[in-house]
Design an enzyme around this catalytic site. Sequence first.
Site, mmCIF file in Angstrom:
data_model
loop_
_atom_site.group_PDB
_atom_site.id
_atom_site.type_symbol
_atom_site.label_atom_id
_atom_site.label_comp_id
_atom_site.label_asym_id
_atom_site.label_seq_id
_atom_site.Cartn_x
_atom_site.Cartn_y
_atom_site.Cartn_z
ATOM 1 N N VAL A 57 13.071 -32.516 -16.046
ATOM 2 C CA VAL A 57 12.109 -33.262 -16.854
ATOM 3 C C VAL A 57 11.977 -32.676 -18.260
ATOM 4 O O VAL A 57 11.516 -33.356 -19.176
ATOM 5 C CB VAL A 57 10.736 -33.312 -16.154
ATOM 6 C CG1 VAL A 57 9.970 -32.011 -16.328
ATOM 7 C CG2 VAL A 57 9.914 -34.490 -16.640
ATOM 8 N N TYR A 58 12.381 -31.417 -18.455
ATOM 9 C CA TYR A 58 12.412 -30.833 -19.796
ATOM 10 C C TYR A 58 13.795 -31.083 -20.414
ATOM 11 O O TYR A 58 14.787 -30.437 -20.034
ATOM 12 C CB TYR A 58 12.147 -29.325 -19.759
ATOM 13 C CG TYR A 58 10.693 -28.918 -19.678
ATOM 14 C CD1 TYR A 58 9.683 -29.856 -19.484
ATOM 15 C CD2 TYR A 58 10.319 -27.582 -19.775
ATOM 16 C CE1 TYR A 58 8.356 -29.474 -19.400
ATOM 17 C CE2 TYR A 58 8.991 -27.190 -19.688
ATOM 18 C CZ TYR A 58 8.005 -28.147 -19.498
ATOM 19 O OH TYR A 58 6.694 -27.757 -19.402
ATOM 20 N N GLN A 59 13.851 -32.031 -21.332
ATOM 21 C CA GLN A 59 15.073 -32.286 -22.097
ATOM 22 C C GLN A 59 16.266 -32.605 -21.200
ATOM 23 O O GLN A 59 17.403 -32.243 -21.496
ATOM 24 C CB GLN A 59 15.405 -31.074 -22.972
ATOM 25 C CG GLN A 59 14.294 -30.613 -23.897
ATOM 26 C CD GLN A 59 14.172 -31.464 -25.155
ATOM 27 O OE1 GLN A 59 15.128 -32.043 -25.616
ATOM 28 N NE2 GLN A 59 12.969 -31.533 -25.690
ATOM 29 N N GLY A 61 17.173 -31.339 -18.491
ATOM 30 C CA GLY A 61 17.778 -30.139 -17.929
ATOM 31 C C GLY A 61 18.376 -29.213 -18.969
ATOM 32 O O GLY A 61 18.766 -28.077 -18.653
#
Length: 357
Positions: A57-59, A61
């Site tokens: 969910v952050y960038q 992966g």
Amino acid sequence: MRYQLLGKSGMRVSEVCMGTMMMGVESNASAGAQESRKILETFADRGGNYFDTSNEVYQGGLSEQILGDFIQTDRERFVVTTKYTNTIPSMMNPALQDHPNKGGNHKKSMVQSVEGSLKRLNTDYIDLLWIHFWDYSTDIETVMRNVNDLVQQGKVLHFGLCNTPAWVVARGQTVADLRGWEPISALQYQYNLLSRDLDHEVFPCAQALGISMNAYSALAGGFLTGKYTRGDNGEPKRFDDAYWASIQGFGEREHEIAKAVDAIADELGVTSSAVALAWVQGRGVLPIIGARKVSQVEDSLAHIGLRLSEEHMNQLNTLSAPERTWTYKLLHDDDSIIRQLASSGMLADIDNPHFPR
């Protein structure tokens, strides 16, 4: 840089944590791989050893991959934390529906998320696994048992909760203590001078159970850095974006607090960021900082060693105090007749270390 114990785990983490949510693709809101590497190096060179990221969910992966590449040269030195619960489709594009068990706090989601994180981080273990938020789906006893399985397998060392009600935290820690499972070592929530709802329930819970408090958005998304109150320098700002402005708009009260931070900073000859972060640490909370360029992480680290005076702390505490509903007025106000009755009329003569700050 000084170091703190993470809950009851005994693990030592730097007094500031480096958040990596903005590390991935270069844009007005994030840093590319090359600048991210410089940010991580700057933090580590200052003695920082504590890093916060999340699954895909952050960038998509990329955040984990960038951090994973960085830690390879000295993995044992660094404390790496990541999260599970969220997935990209559910957050970024609801039209891209996946199978219903890809996200959430249940074991299938936990296991597949951890396996993916281990690959992207290129490591054999995660120092601390966070629940990203409480989804009201999986019982906390089940969650504690499931994470204990990962601890027994050596894939996870410690466990923490983000954005979770205090009653869930208390129940989870009690179950872990009774069963001899891995306890909750840390909690992570938004906490800053503009957002202090944790004071009512979460702080007393963490203090009573020996759990470390971590704060994301310690600078209120950059609002407390002075760039919104000291004149426009022409640089792109998060709350200039319609999306961010819509989910966290700031009004007259917030501007008043931010200007008070600026005034104290000017008096002390430091940056507004330093004052805002020093206040967070003065409340006994470990701040998580984020940056999309080296100058921003250097600005945030300028607060290290700064301790606000009692006068300045009281000024900011009073100005930013959260509104108390009936129950908390009854329990917390010094002139509450209930508190006087409970102390036999000797409230002023009794030292109580358990009373919330």
